[in-house]
Each structure stands twice: as structure tokens, then as C-alpha cells.
Scaffold this active site. Sequence first.
Site: not given
Ligand SMILES: Nc1nc2c(ncn2[C@@H]2O[C@H](COP(=O)(O)OP(=O)(O)OP(=O)(O)O)[C@@H](O)[C@H]2O)c(=O)[nH]1
Length: 188
Positions: A74
Site C-alpha cells: 500500500q
Molecule cells: N484472479 C487472480 N487473482 C489473484 C491472483 N493473484 C492474487 N489474486 C487475488 O488478488 C488479491 C490480492 O492479493 P494479495 O496476495 O493480497 O496481494 P498483495 O500484493 O499481497 O497485496 P498487499 O499485501 O496489500 O501489498 C486477492 O484477492 C487474491 O486472491 C491471480 O493470479 N489471479
Amino acid sequence: MGLLTIIKKQKLKDKECRCLILGLDNSGKSTVVDWVLSFYTNRPRREITPTVGFQIHTVTFENHNVQLWDIGGQSTLRPYWDNYFEKTDVLVWVMDVAVASRLEESVQELRTILQNRDRLGYNCRIIVLLNKKDLVADLDLVLDKLEKDLAVVLKLENVPIETRTTNALNGDGLETLMELIVRGCAGV
Ligand SMILES: Nc1nc2c(ncn2[C@@H]2O[C@H](COP(=O)(O)OP(=O)(O)OP(=O)(O)O)[C@@H](O)[C@H]2O)c(=O)[nH]1
Ligand SMILES: [Mg+2]
């Protein structure tokens, strides 16, 4: 030789590897790490929520103890990214290819990091994951533009980067990620 001595000797032989997982919020970093942990350590998949701060996980792979630093993306947390850079062997940069409007922001953030390479270290290897490929109807079209933008950044900063298109939900494209990370740690 006792079992403990054997374990201690083995530990000494294992190489430590520090891998940062970075990228904008919601790009899928924690989901990537979750897939890796379920694949390599049989940990059941978990429900993922936005990362506030960071989480560290260790995966042992090919005699390397790979520390995966999953850092929250974030915008309020990004000023703190800098604190994690020191002694990083591999940076995995995760991009959400499904939201066109955020690709430029992501490329810019990566560029800022690469422009301050002295903080990250010039030996740090970079892997870019173009994630959420399952959500893009015309992937080639998106990749074509993105790869051009990335190429500009990479050429300017003179950094070799490995890219993979991935779906972190089912692990598609992530099968060789640990090999890539360990190769990066070994400087190969
Ligand atoms: N359809 C799809 N959704 C995904 C994929 N990878 C992650 N998501 C979704 O994207 C959303 C965010 O994923 P996170 O892994 O929490 O993202 P992050 O980069 O760790 O986010 P922060 O911790 O806020 O920095 C979740 O709802 C996941 O299920 C993907 O390859 N395909
Ligand atoms: Mg996260």
C-alpha cells in the site's frame, strides 16, 4: 556422529538467501508466497488479506534457506520499503496485469527502486512476475505494451530481468520460481 551434529553440519552447508517480494498493493505478492509455501512445504493454502508491514517465511530449496520477505505494497507502506533492501539477493517484483491503469504506476515504482541501486545492491537479481494473467482476455496485447515500457526502464537502468506470466491462484507460471531465485542467489 550424532543426529544433532549431522543437522548442524548440514545447516552450515546450507546457503542463506534473502529474497524480497515487492510490488503495488493487491498485485498478488502474498498469494504468490502462499502458493510457494503450499507447493514446497505442504502448508495448506490460506485466506489472504492485505499485508500490513511484512511477513517472513523460509523455504529450503536445493541447499538454500530462502527467506521470502513479503512486504505490504500500500502507498502508505512504500516509504518503508527502503528499510528492507540491504543484503537482498533477489527482488521479485509482482505486477497485476489485469488493471491497466496501475501498470504505469508499477513500472514507475520499479524504476525508482532501480535508480537507487546502491541501496538494493548491484548484485541483486530481479525477477518480474506479470500476475493475474487469468483475468486478462487478450494477454498478448497487454504484454506487448508492458514489455515495451519495461524494456525502456530496464535499458535505462541497464538491468537484466527475468519475467514470467503467472496465476498465483493455481500456481501457473510459478513452477520454476524457486529455481530462478536460487540461481539468482548463487549469482548464476
Ligand atoms: N484472479 C487472480 N487473482 C489473484 C491472483 N493473484 C492474487 N489474486 C487475488 O488478488 C488479491 C490480492 O492479493 P494479495 O496476495 O493480497 O496481494 P498483495 O500484493 O499481497 O497485496 P498487499 O499485501 O496489500 O501489498 C486477492 O484477492 C487474491 O486472491 C491471480 O493470479 N489471479
Ligand atoms: Mg500481501
